[in-house]
Write an enzyme that holds these catalytic residues in place. Structure first.
Site, PDB file in Angstrom:
ATOM      1  N   HIS A   7      73.448  40.731  25.037  1.00 16.76           N
ATOM      2  CA  HIS A   7      74.844  41.065  24.771  1.00 16.76           C
ATOM      3  C   HIS A   7      75.057  41.174  23.260  1.00 16.76           C
ATOM      4  CE1 HIS A   7      75.660  40.385  28.876  1.00 16.76           C
ATOM      5  NE2 HIS A   7      76.426  39.320  28.838  1.00 16.76           N
ATOM      6  N   CYS A  39      78.201  33.546  28.935  1.00 18.86           N
ATOM      7  CA  CYS A  39      77.122  34.075  28.094  1.00 18.86           C
ATOM      8  C   CYS A  39      77.636  34.725  26.802  1.00 18.86           C
ATOM      9  CB  CYS A  39      76.271  35.052  28.894  1.00 18.86           C
ATOM     10  SG  CYS A  39      77.222  36.228  29.834  1.00 18.86           S
TER      11      CYS A  39
END
Ligand code: A2P
Length: 332
Positions: free
Chosen positions: A243, A130
């Site tokens: 993130h 990710c």
């Protein structure tokens, strides 16, 4: 008329599994029927998809009969054991785990980076890490413009990257902490509420964590750039979702900030949010729930020769996982 597919989701109850359902609904993915699979703990529970409540079945050897497309999001151990069974049953597997990413005959794909690689698949396609996915959404267009050589980076990773139980752990610890108590850590080795942990995934002999090496190893594979180097410190932060990555990138050719801005403003799947004077820069709260990643804080890097420093944020459950997986299936 377009074909409708028999689709399975392995790990349907997980943080990414739930997102897969929502992404397929939103994008009107051509589903003829959907089989939801998880561990025996979840068997019999129901999840909504479109207007239907679908019962979850326990994953076993016979789960893939009649399935065309199987999304896996249940960790690498489960993928290693069951993806070959799905493949043998005739399903195309799109796996979100790290189980197959670096295998030579498994394409690792971000549709905006290396769409042509999907064609080489032999039944399994891997979804990248990710943080790597979020970083490459900005790094790859910059690479095309200036020629990427190496990167120094620090990530700020949301707890949802560790799954549904980690989201609950942060919530419990925050609630306990504000009411004067404490809740002991279970998922992480230290409290995550009001803390930051320079520890994502397990430690390797070279002192980096597995997660930290993925930008280099997966970046090389997807950008077809065998010399690319990345030194990363991955940090878990008390954020539910999305993130962030602070990047310093060095290029072959001189970089102009205005040109870099223009490149990123045009990049598919990425929004440029770069207005420091007006406090305009990407944040996890802003990026959460959005398909597009966001880049900002562009400046000439004062330590590298042909360098650019920037800040990239993306919803790792979407571009870093569920959305990218569905986009891969759409590509095919
Ligand atoms: P379950 O909810 O039944 O445990 P997350 O990443 O959010 O922790 O989610 C992991 C997903 O993988 C969940 O859907 C979980 O199901 C599923 N899972 C974990 N272990 C297995 C297993 N051995 N077999 C099938 N599904 C599994």
């Amino acid at each position: 008329m377009a074909k409708n597919y028999h689709v399975a989701i392995v790990g349907a109850t997980g943080a990414v599994g739930i997102e897969l359902l929502r992404v397929m609904e939103r994008r009107n993915f051509p589903v003829a029927n959907l089989r939801l699979l998880a561990s025996h703990r979840s068997a019999g529970k129901k999840l909504a998809f479109r207007d239907e409540d679908i019962a979850i079945a326990a994953l076993d050897e016979n789960s893939f009969a009649g399935i065309d497309l199987a999304f896996f999001s249940a960790g690498s151990e489960t993928a290693r054991k069951f993806a070959p069974l799905a493949q043998r049953a005739g399903a195309l597997v799109i796996d979100n785990s790290s189980g197959f990413r670096m295998e030579e005959d498994v394409p690792l794909v971000i549709p905006e980076v290396n769409p042509e690689d999907v064609r080489t698949h032999r039944g399994i396609i891997a979804n990248p890490n990710c943080t790597t996915a979020v970083a490459l959404m900005a790094l790859c267009p910059l690479h095309r413009a200036f020629g990427l050589r190496r990167v120094f980076a620090a990530s700020y990773q949301a707890v949802s990257g560790s799954g549904a139980r980690a989201i609950a752990e942060l919530k419990t610890q925050v609630e306990a902490s504000v009411s004067g108590g404490s809740a002991s850590p279970k998922i992480y080795p230290h409290p995550i509420a009001f803390n930051v942990l320079p520890h994502v995934d397990s430690f390797l002999a070279n002192g980096y964590t597995r997660e930290e090496m993925k930008l280099q190893t997966e970046g090389r594979k997807m950008m077809h750039l065998p010399e690319f180097r990345a030194s990363v410190t991955c940090v878990r932060v008390p954020v539910y979702r999305a993130h962030a990555v602070a990047l310093s990138a060095e290029f072959e050719r001189p970089v102009l900030v205005e040109r870099a801005r223009a490149v990123l403003a045009e990049a598919p799947g990425l929004d440029l949010v770069d207005d420091p004077a007006g406090n305009g820069y990407p944040t996890p709260l802003e990026a959460a729930g959005k398909d597009n990643c966001q880049a900002g804080r562009l400046r000439l890097d004062c330590a590298f020769e042909n360098g650019l420093a920037l800040w990239v944020v993306g919803d790792q459950l979407l571009k870093g996982a569920a959305l990218n997986a569905v986009q891969i299936a759409e590509l095919l």
